[in-house]
Scaffold this active site. Sequence first.
Site, PDB file in Angstrom:
ATOM      1  N   HIS A  82       4.494  -0.226  14.003  1.00 32.40           N
ATOM      2  CA  HIS A  82       4.028  -1.732  13.484  1.00 32.40           C
ATOM      3  C   HIS A  82       5.402  -2.554  13.344  1.00 32.40           C
ATOM      4  O   HIS A  82       5.379  -3.347  12.491  1.00 32.40           O
ATOM      5  CB  HIS A  82       3.624  -1.550  12.159  1.00 32.40           C
ATOM      6  CG  HIS A  82       2.273  -0.749  12.195  1.00 32.40           C
ATOM      7  ND1 HIS A  82       1.610  -0.386  12.782  1.00 32.40           N
ATOM      8  CD2 HIS A  82       2.184   0.312  11.056  1.00 32.40           C
ATOM      9  CE1 HIS A  82       0.521   0.534  12.729  1.00 32.40           C
ATOM     10  NE2 HIS A  82       0.906   1.090  11.526  1.00 32.40           N
ATOM     11  N   ASP A  86      -3.209   2.328  17.242  1.00 29.67           N
ATOM     12  CA  ASP A  86      -3.691   2.081  15.915  1.00 29.67           C
ATOM     13  C   ASP A  86      -5.317   2.126  16.066  1.00 29.67           C
ATOM     14  O   ASP A  86      -6.025   2.114  15.075  1.00 29.67           O
ATOM     15  CB  ASP A  86      -3.251   0.950  15.243  1.00 29.67           C
ATOM     16  CG  ASP A  86      -3.198   1.318  13.914  1.00 29.67           C
ATOM     17  OD1 ASP A  86      -3.250   2.469  13.466  1.00 29.67           O
ATOM     18  OD2 ASP A  86      -2.961   0.306  12.866  1.00 29.67           O
ATOM     19  N   ARG A 129       0.819  -1.190   0.079  1.00 26.35           N
ATOM     20  CA  ARG A 129       0.066   0.057   0.151  1.00 26.35           C
ATOM     21  C   ARG A 129       0.870   1.370  -0.033  1.00 26.35           C
ATOM     22  O   ARG A 129       0.458   2.270  -0.249  1.00 26.35           O
ATOM     23  CB  ARG A 129      -0.827  -0.064   1.362  1.00 26.35           C
ATOM     24  CG  ARG A 129      -2.065  -1.169   1.251  1.00 26.35           C
ATOM     25  CD  ARG A 129      -2.590  -1.410   2.625  1.00 26.35           C
ATOM     26  NE  ARG A 129      -1.542  -1.792   3.508  1.00 26.35           N
ATOM     27  CZ  ARG A 129      -1.980  -1.843   4.678  1.00 26.35           C
ATOM     28  NH1 ARG A 129      -3.181  -1.401   5.316  1.00 26.35           N
ATOM     29  NH2 ARG A 129      -1.138  -2.506   5.581  1.00 26.35           N
ATOM     30  N   HIS A 189       5.078   4.028   8.939  1.00 29.38           N
ATOM     31  CA  HIS A 189       4.315   2.927   8.789  1.00 29.38           C
ATOM     32  C   HIS A 189       5.110   1.715   8.234  1.00 29.38           C
ATOM     33  O   HIS A 189       5.461   2.119   6.995  1.00 29.38           O
ATOM     34  CB  HIS A 189       2.871   2.968   7.939  1.00 29.38           C
ATOM     35  CG  HIS A 189       2.557   1.539   7.473  1.00 29.38           C
ATOM     36  ND1 HIS A 189       1.088   1.134   8.339  1.00 29.38           N
ATOM     37  CD2 HIS A 189       2.682   0.915   6.596  1.00 29.38           C
ATOM     38  CE1 HIS A 189       0.876  -0.076   7.694  1.00 29.38           C
ATOM     39  NE2 HIS A 189       1.790  -0.045   6.441  1.00 29.38           N
TER      40      HIS A 189
END
Length: 380
Positions: free
Chosen positions: A226, A277, A165, A197
């Site tokens: 993450h 998150d 993404r 991210h």
Amino acid sequence: MVTLLRGADICAPERLGKQDILIEGRQITFIGDIPAEAIHGLPHAAVIDAEGLTATPGFIDPHVHIAGGGGEGGYANRTPEILVSDIVRSGVTTVIGCLGTDGVTRRHADLLAKARGLEAEGITTYIYTGSYQVPARTLTGAVVDDVVLIDKVIGVGEVAISDRRSFQPTVESLAELVSQAHVGGLLSGKAGITHFHVGPYSTRLVPLHRLLDEYPIAPQAIYATHITRSSELLADAVDLAAKGATVDMTAGSTTTKSLQRYIDLGGDLSHLTLSSDANGSLPEFDVEGRLVGMEVATQTTLYEQVWACADLPGLDLSQAISLVTSNTADALGLGHKGRLRPGADADILLTDDQHTIRLAFAQGREIVRNGEPQIRGTFE
């Protein structure tokens, strides 16, 4: 308002033992022992018996999709805005809002408005400009301008790397982005952080190591989240933290196991934080990149995992609390947050032995009592 909390066991986050906390207006003005006779000099103070309770700073959550996120499965998969009651019942008194995958139908004007709304309802808020995308979409047309000119913008993020993404930025383009945020921070007295991210792909943190090794980038300008996707990524994060960057674990079912491994690998705990998150999507993709499942992250997971971490062998309460208070405040340049000390904002949690929040204050205002929020969103 003047409030006196009597006899709490203070974890500031360093352990201070049983002391009194005096709140005047929005700030803590004194921590220590106040003789009973001196209380008569505070005739209008609300005196609260905090014996048997643990006082900690209110939690700082550095990664919250306050205006919603998601969308990876189409328009119907856009997640909702967060409610202030969900934030405070999780012990969080400060949030940093971000966009995420969708920087097209989610706009920074909406994010900024939501942040201002949450602050009007009773908590402290900041935001990141940008999103997964590079070049970054911003409010003013440039990251440096957003950081300098917009009070709530403290950096740029979450910028996606090592993920399908991601917009697959070059290291050179990342260097420009990080430098814009950093210079904006210098000019405005803010952190000027870039929040990354990190996806599941094999490049892991290589782009961030290259930033530090090949460019004159300040390590404290980099903040990677993450990091618990794999054992390899976690080990890579230990190396990145050793260079002076901050790394962040997204709270979840594997948090305690990941934290133990981070410690076993010699990870620097002062450069580690936890985040929720919250209200972001938790998509599940198959090996070919097709979406096969979707959940929504909740902020309560963060609160639960902080206390689970405090029970780890060899980790004390101060270290666990630091992951959501002083460490986060230091990474984000929030000197008035994350610690219980005179001059700091009166963001305070009082918890019992079962970790129930008996009382919580945000800038001196009571926001939780006996586990129940005392503030609600306008439309709750």
